[in-house]
Design an enzyme around this catalytic site. Sequence first.
Site, short mmCIF file in Angstrom:
data_model
loop_
_atom_site.label_atom_id
_atom_site.label_comp_id
_atom_site.label_asym_id
_atom_site.label_seq_id
_atom_site.Cartn_x
_atom_site.Cartn_y
_atom_site.Cartn_z
N CYS A 250 0.84 -1.20 0.00
CA CYS A 250 0.00 0.00 0.00
C CYS A 250 0.88 1.26 0.00
O CYS A 250 1.54 1.54 -1.00
CB CYS A 250 -0.97 -0.06 1.17
SG CYS A 250 -2.44 0.94 0.95
N GLU B 67 -1.17 -8.88 4.87
CA GLU B 67 -1.03 -9.08 6.32
C GLU B 67 -2.38 -9.04 7.02
O GLU B 67 -2.51 -9.55 8.13
CB GLU B 67 -0.07 -8.03 6.92
CG GLU B 67 -0.64 -6.65 7.13
CD GLU B 67 -0.72 -5.78 5.86
OE1 GLU B 67 -0.51 -6.32 4.76
OE2 GLU B 67 -0.96 -4.56 5.99
N HIS C 175 -3.57 -5.66 1.08
CA HIS C 175 -2.89 -5.93 2.34
C HIS C 175 -2.90 -7.42 2.66
O HIS C 175 -3.83 -7.92 3.30
CB HIS C 175 -3.62 -5.20 3.48
CG HIS C 175 -3.41 -3.71 3.49
ND1 HIS C 175 -2.42 -3.11 4.22
CD2 HIS C 175 -4.08 -2.73 2.86
CE1 HIS C 175 -2.49 -1.80 4.05
NE2 HIS C 175 -3.49 -1.53 3.23
#
Lengths: 114, 217
Positions: free
Chosen positions: B86, B197, B195
């Site tokens: 990002c 994660e 994302h």
Amino acid sequence: MAVAIQRNLEEDWTEISMTLQYTAQIYVTLRPSVLDPAGVAVQSGIKQLGYENINQVRIGKYIQLNLQAASEVEASDRLHQVCDRLLTNPVIENYRFDLTLQSPVPTTPQEAGV
Amino acid sequence: MKFGVVVFPGSNCDRDIAYVTQELLQQPTRMVWHEETELADLDVVIIPGGFSYGDYLRCGALARFSPVMQAVVDHAAAGKKVFGVCNGFQVLTESGLLPGALVRNRDLHFICDRPALKVERTNLAWTQEYQTGEVITLPIAHGEGCYYADSQTLADLEANHQVLFRYHGDNPNGSLNNIAGICNSRGNVLGMMPHPERAADPVLGLTDGMRLFKGLL
């Protein structure tokens, strides 16, 4: 030739006694091939206000700064570097700037009128 | 594998990354403050999401001049892995480690969504735990995630198979060629807007992102 001599005289003189103070006005614009959705939105807003025949709205950035240099060439070179390295992203933006000479910055007591 | 997570003023997804690498995967992980310059002990350097320097001037434009970035550039030049998520992707394009740029979303809205992504290439560590052509789901949350590059750069990216993730079905932000994530020509630097994660711990409901990290081990 005469211009070159004039510039050399000016640069020698400024080197000896003064730094020049410039104000720079920098206009950052999107490259034509980059989509500008904000510009499109504003254009539609202008139309909604009732204004016809206004189109191709593109939104950019204005940056102003002061810089000191020995000459306009030096000021311009330095500003190009700052624009290329930080103030603009060359992948998506173009720029142009205007340099305006302010009064020279005095560097001796005599020039400062003390 | 030793992970380092770079933290700029304004980064806010750093701890989520560390949670995956340190807590879920038990890999040595350290946070790297943006003024540090020593990365030699690290295998993978990760630049997390967030709003580094408040997105002032342009997203990632100021972060690229932090002291740590020269070390990140050197780390990449040595063939070691750099991963930008990002805002991290934005920092990597601003610093020239990846081509192109990220601009304002086509529809001008900040978008939080869970788009379908297609994994285009799986012969790199980043994606070796996926199947080629596999469609996965990863969350996105960004206002400036529209990938732009000029036509020559786009052609080169496609010819060199540097597009690793593509939006599948709907394109949420107008990215050219539906590009969601790319690597450099050497394949050791990856940048992506989604994302992974946030899709690693089953408690959050999505887990497709875990395999990206596992591929690095």
